[in-house]
Write a protein that holds these residues in place. Structure first.
Motif, PDB file in Angstrom:
ATOM      1  N   GLU A 114       3.446  35.114 -61.349  1.00 33.10           N
ATOM      2  CA  GLU A 114       2.599  34.627 -60.261  1.00 33.10           C
ATOM      3  C   GLU A 114       3.238  33.401 -59.602  1.00 33.10           C
ATOM      4  O   GLU A 114       3.278  33.303 -58.374  1.00 33.10           O
ATOM      5  CB  GLU A 114       1.214  34.231 -60.806  1.00 33.10           C
ATOM      6  CG  GLU A 114       0.302  35.392 -61.060  1.00 33.10           C
ATOM      7  CD  GLU A 114      -0.379  35.852 -59.791  1.00 33.10           C
ATOM      8  OE1 GLU A 114      -1.176  35.101 -59.211  1.00 33.10           O
ATOM      9  OE2 GLU A 114      -0.081  36.984 -59.380  1.00 33.10           O
ATOM     10  N   LEU A 115       3.729  32.463 -60.399  1.00 32.11           N
ATOM     11  CA  LEU A 115       4.378  31.260 -59.865  1.00 32.11           C
ATOM     12  C   LEU A 115       5.631  31.617 -59.080  1.00 32.11           C
ATOM     13  O   LEU A 115       5.891  31.061 -58.007  1.00 32.11           O
ATOM     14  CB  LEU A 115       4.716  30.275 -60.988  1.00 32.11           C
ATOM     15  CG  LEU A 115       3.523  29.625 -61.683  1.00 32.11           C
ATOM     16  CD1 LEU A 115       3.985  28.809 -62.890  1.00 32.11           C
ATOM     17  CD2 LEU A 115       2.745  28.746 -60.711  1.00 32.11           C
ATOM     18  N   PHE A 116       6.409  32.547 -59.616  1.00 32.40           N
ATOM     19  CA  PHE A 116       7.633  33.011 -58.957  1.00 32.40           C
ATOM     20  C   PHE A 116       7.293  33.558 -57.566  1.00 32.40           C
ATOM     21  O   PHE A 116       7.907  33.192 -56.568  1.00 32.40           O
ATOM     22  CB  PHE A 116       8.300  34.084 -59.824  1.00 32.40           C
ATOM     23  CG  PHE A 116       9.393  34.834 -59.135  1.00 32.40           C
ATOM     24  CD1 PHE A 116      10.647  34.262 -58.965  1.00 32.40           C
ATOM     25  CD2 PHE A 116       9.181  36.126 -58.675  1.00 32.40           C
ATOM     26  CE1 PHE A 116      11.665  34.971 -58.334  1.00 32.40           C
ATOM     27  CE2 PHE A 116      10.195  36.837 -58.044  1.00 32.40           C
ATOM     28  CZ  PHE A 116      11.436  36.248 -57.861  1.00 32.40           C
ATOM     29  N   HIS A 117       6.271  34.420 -57.486  1.00 29.43           N
ATOM     30  CA  HIS A 117       5.899  35.017 -56.208  1.00 29.43           C
ATOM     31  C   HIS A 117       5.263  33.998 -55.267  1.00 29.43           C
ATOM     32  O   HIS A 117       5.464  34.076 -54.051  1.00 29.43           O
ATOM     33  CB  HIS A 117       4.975  36.216 -56.405  1.00 29.43           C
ATOM     34  CG  HIS A 117       5.739  37.482 -56.563  1.00 29.43           C
ATOM     35  ND1 HIS A 117       6.345  38.118 -55.511  1.00 29.43           N
ATOM     36  CD2 HIS A 117       6.030  38.213 -57.653  1.00 29.43           C
ATOM     37  CE1 HIS A 117       6.961  39.191 -55.938  1.00 29.43           C
ATOM     38  NE2 HIS A 117       6.795  39.272 -57.241  1.00 29.43           N
ATOM     39  N   ARG A 118       4.517  33.057 -55.812  1.00 30.66           N
ATOM     40  CA  ARG A 118       3.930  32.022 -54.962  1.00 30.66           C
ATOM     41  C   ARG A 118       5.028  31.257 -54.232  1.00 30.66           C
ATOM     42  O   ARG A 118       4.963  31.045 -53.026  1.00 30.66           O
ATOM     43  CB  ARG A 118       3.070  31.065 -55.783  1.00 30.66           C
ATOM     44  CG  ARG A 118       2.285  30.083 -54.896  1.00 30.66           C
ATOM     45  CD  ARG A 118       1.652  28.988 -55.679  1.00 30.66           C
ATOM     46  NE  ARG A 118       2.730  28.132 -56.189  1.00 30.66           N
ATOM     47  CZ  ARG A 118       2.630  27.350 -57.253  1.00 30.66           C
ATOM     48  NH1 ARG A 118       1.512  27.283 -57.916  1.00 30.66           N
ATOM     49  NH2 ARG A 118       3.640  26.620 -57.646  1.00 30.66           N
ATOM     50  N   ASP A 119       6.078  30.886 -54.973  1.00 32.02           N
ATOM     51  CA  ASP A 119       7.199  30.165 -54.363  1.00 32.02           C
ATOM     52  C   ASP A 119       7.908  31.026 -53.316  1.00 32.02           C
ATOM     53  O   ASP A 119       8.231  30.556 -52.225  1.00 32.02           O
ATOM     54  CB  ASP A 119       8.197  29.714 -55.438  1.00 32.02           C
ATOM     55  CG  ASP A 119       7.630  28.649 -56.357  1.00 32.02           C
ATOM     56  OD1 ASP A 119       6.588  28.043 -56.006  1.00 32.02           O
ATOM     57  OD2 ASP A 119       8.226  28.420 -57.420  1.00 32.02           O
ATOM     58  N   MET A 120       8.150  32.290 -53.641  1.00 37.55           N
ATOM     59  CA  MET A 120       8.824  33.190 -52.713  1.00 37.55           C
ATOM     60  C   MET A 120       7.961  33.411 -51.467  1.00 37.55           C
ATOM     61  O   MET A 120       8.460  33.391 -50.339  1.00 37.55           O
ATOM     62  CB  MET A 120       9.131  34.525 -53.392  1.00 37.55           C
ATOM     63  CG  MET A 120       9.994  35.439 -52.548  1.00 37.55           C
ATOM     64  SD  MET A 120      10.560  36.895 -53.431  1.00 37.55           S
ATOM     65  CE  MET A 120       9.044  37.806 -53.600  1.00 37.55           C
ATOM     66  N   ASN A 121       6.665  33.612 -51.669  1.00 37.34           N
ATOM     67  CA  ASN A 121       5.761  33.865 -50.547  1.00 37.34           C
ATOM     68  C   ASN A 121       5.644  32.647 -49.624  1.00 37.34           C
ATOM     69  O   ASN A 121       5.462  32.802 -48.421  1.00 37.34           O
ATOM     70  CB  ASN A 121       4.383  34.290 -51.041  1.00 37.34           C
ATOM     71  CG  ASN A 121       4.410  35.677 -51.657  1.00 37.34           C
ATOM     72  OD1 ASN A 121       5.369  36.431 -51.488  1.00 37.34           O
ATOM     73  ND2 ASN A 121       3.373  36.018 -52.384  1.00 37.34           N
ATOM     74  N   GLU A 122       5.762  31.445 -50.190  1.00 28.48           N
ATOM     75  CA  GLU A 122       5.719  30.231 -49.372  1.00 28.48           C
ATOM     76  C   GLU A 122       6.857  30.231 -48.371  1.00 28.48           C
ATOM     77  O   GLU A 122       6.667  29.891 -47.201  1.00 28.48           O
ATOM     78  CB  GLU A 122       5.786  28.977 -50.250  1.00 28.48           C
ATOM     79  CG  GLU A 122       4.459  28.538 -50.798  1.00 28.48           C
ATOM     80  CD  GLU A 122       4.561  27.271 -51.641  1.00 28.48           C
ATOM     81  OE1 GLU A 122       5.463  26.441 -51.399  1.00 28.48           O
ATOM     82  OE2 GLU A 122       3.725  27.123 -52.553  1.00 28.48           O
ATOM     83  N   GLU A 123       8.053  30.620 -48.815  1.00 31.41           N
ATOM     84  CA  GLU A 123       9.211  30.658 -47.917  1.00 31.41           C
ATOM     85  C   GLU A 123       8.997  31.673 -46.805  1.00 31.41           C
ATOM     86  O   GLU A 123       9.283  31.398 -45.637  1.00 31.41           O
ATOM     87  CB  GLU A 123      10.481  30.993 -48.700  1.00 31.41           C
ATOM     88  CG  GLU A 123      10.954  29.874 -49.581  1.00 31.41           C
ATOM     89  CD  GLU A 123      12.262  30.195 -50.280  1.00 31.41           C
ATOM     90  OE1 GLU A 123      13.132  30.826 -49.646  1.00 31.41           O
ATOM     91  OE2 GLU A 123      12.413  29.814 -51.444  1.00 31.41           O
ATOM     92  N   ILE A 124       8.496  32.847 -47.138  1.00 30.34           N
ATOM     93  CA  ILE A 124       8.253  33.885 -46.135  1.00 30.34           C
ATOM     94  C   ILE A 124       7.138  33.438 -45.193  1.00 30.34           C
ATOM     95  O   ILE A 124       7.227  33.632 -43.976  1.00 30.34           O
ATOM     96  CB  ILE A 124       7.929  35.234 -46.812  1.00 30.34           C
ATOM     97  CG1 ILE A 124       9.170  35.747 -47.550  1.00 30.34           C
ATOM     98  CG2 ILE A 124       7.444  36.258 -45.791  1.00 30.34           C
ATOM     99  CD1 ILE A 124       8.924  36.941 -48.443  1.00 30.34           C
ATOM    100  N   SER A 125       6.095  32.811 -45.732  1.00 32.41           N
ATOM    101  CA  SER A 125       4.978  32.336 -44.902  1.00 32.41           C
ATOM    102  C   SER A 125       5.443  31.302 -43.887  1.00 32.41           C
ATOM    103  O   SER A 125       5.012  31.324 -42.725  1.00 32.41           O
ATOM    104  CB  SER A 125       3.877  31.735 -45.767  1.00 32.41           C
ATOM    105  OG  SER A 125       3.266  32.731 -46.530  1.00 32.41           O
TER     106      SER A 125
END
Length: 159
Positions: A114-125
Motif C-alpha cells: 500500500e505504501l509503495f503504491h501510495r508513493d507511486m500514485n503521488e507521482e502520477i497524480s
C-alpha cells in the motif's frame, strides 16, 4: 479534420503502449520482498492486495477482478496459504465456498505494498493535475478500447 487522429501519431501511441506492456511483463517476473524476508512475485502480491482490500473474498471474485481463470487464482492462493500469508475459511452460509483473509504475515505485505503504491500514485497524480475531467474520461475510454481489442486478440490466439 479536427477529430481524425494522425495515423503516424496513432502508430506511435500503439508502439509506446506495447513498450509499456513489455516492461510490465518484465516486472511481473521479478519477485520482491515486501517486509517478510521472503520474495513474492507481483501476481502473489496483487492477490494479497485484493484479499486485504476485500477480506472474505472468494477465488471466483478474484478471477473476475484480474480477468484470469479460477484455476490460476487457486494455484496462487494455494501457494500463499501454504507459505502462511492467507487463511482459507469455509463459508458457514454456503459450505462449498472458501473465503480468503490475510494472516499477520499477509498484512505486513499488504501494508508495505500500500505504501509503495501510495508513493507511486503521488507521482502520477502530480503529473495528471493538469488534465481536465474530459481528458481523464477520454484516456479511460481509450484504455477500455485497448482492453476490448486485447480480449478480441486473445480470442483469436486461443482458437
Amino acid at each position: 479534420n479536427c477529430c481524425v487522429m494522425d495515423t503516424a501519431a496513432l502508430h506511435e501511441i500503439i508502439l509506446q503502449f506495447t513498450r509499456i506492456m513489455n516492461k510490465f511483463n518484465e516486472l511481473e517476473k521479478e519477485p520482491v520482498d515486501f517486509g517478510t524476508g521472503e520474495k513474492l512475485y507481483p501476481s502473489e502480491i496483487h492477490t494479497l492486495q485484493v484479499i486485504g482490500d476485500k477480506p472474505g473474498i472468494t477465488t471466483t471474485e478474484i478471477s473476475g477482478i484480474f480477468g484470469i481463470t479460477r484455476g490460476a487464482v487457486s494455484q496462487v492462493t494455494g501457494k500463499l496459504h501454504r507459505r502462511g500469508y492467507l487463511r482459507k475459511v469455509r463459508n458457514i452460509a454456503y459450505g462449498k465456498e472458501i473465503l480468503l483473509t490475510l494472516t499477520g504475515k499477509g498484512e505486513v505485505v499488504y501494508r508495505s505494498h500500500e505504501l509503495f503504491h501510495r508513493d507511486m500514485n503521488e507521482e502520477i497524480s502530480k503529473f495528471a493535475e493538469s488534465f481536465s475531467d474530459r481528458d481523464i474520461r477520454k484516456f479511460r475510454d481509450m484504455l477500455a478500447q485497448v482492453e476490448v481489442q486485447s480480449e478480441k486478440m486473445l480470442g483469436k490466439v486461443k482458437k
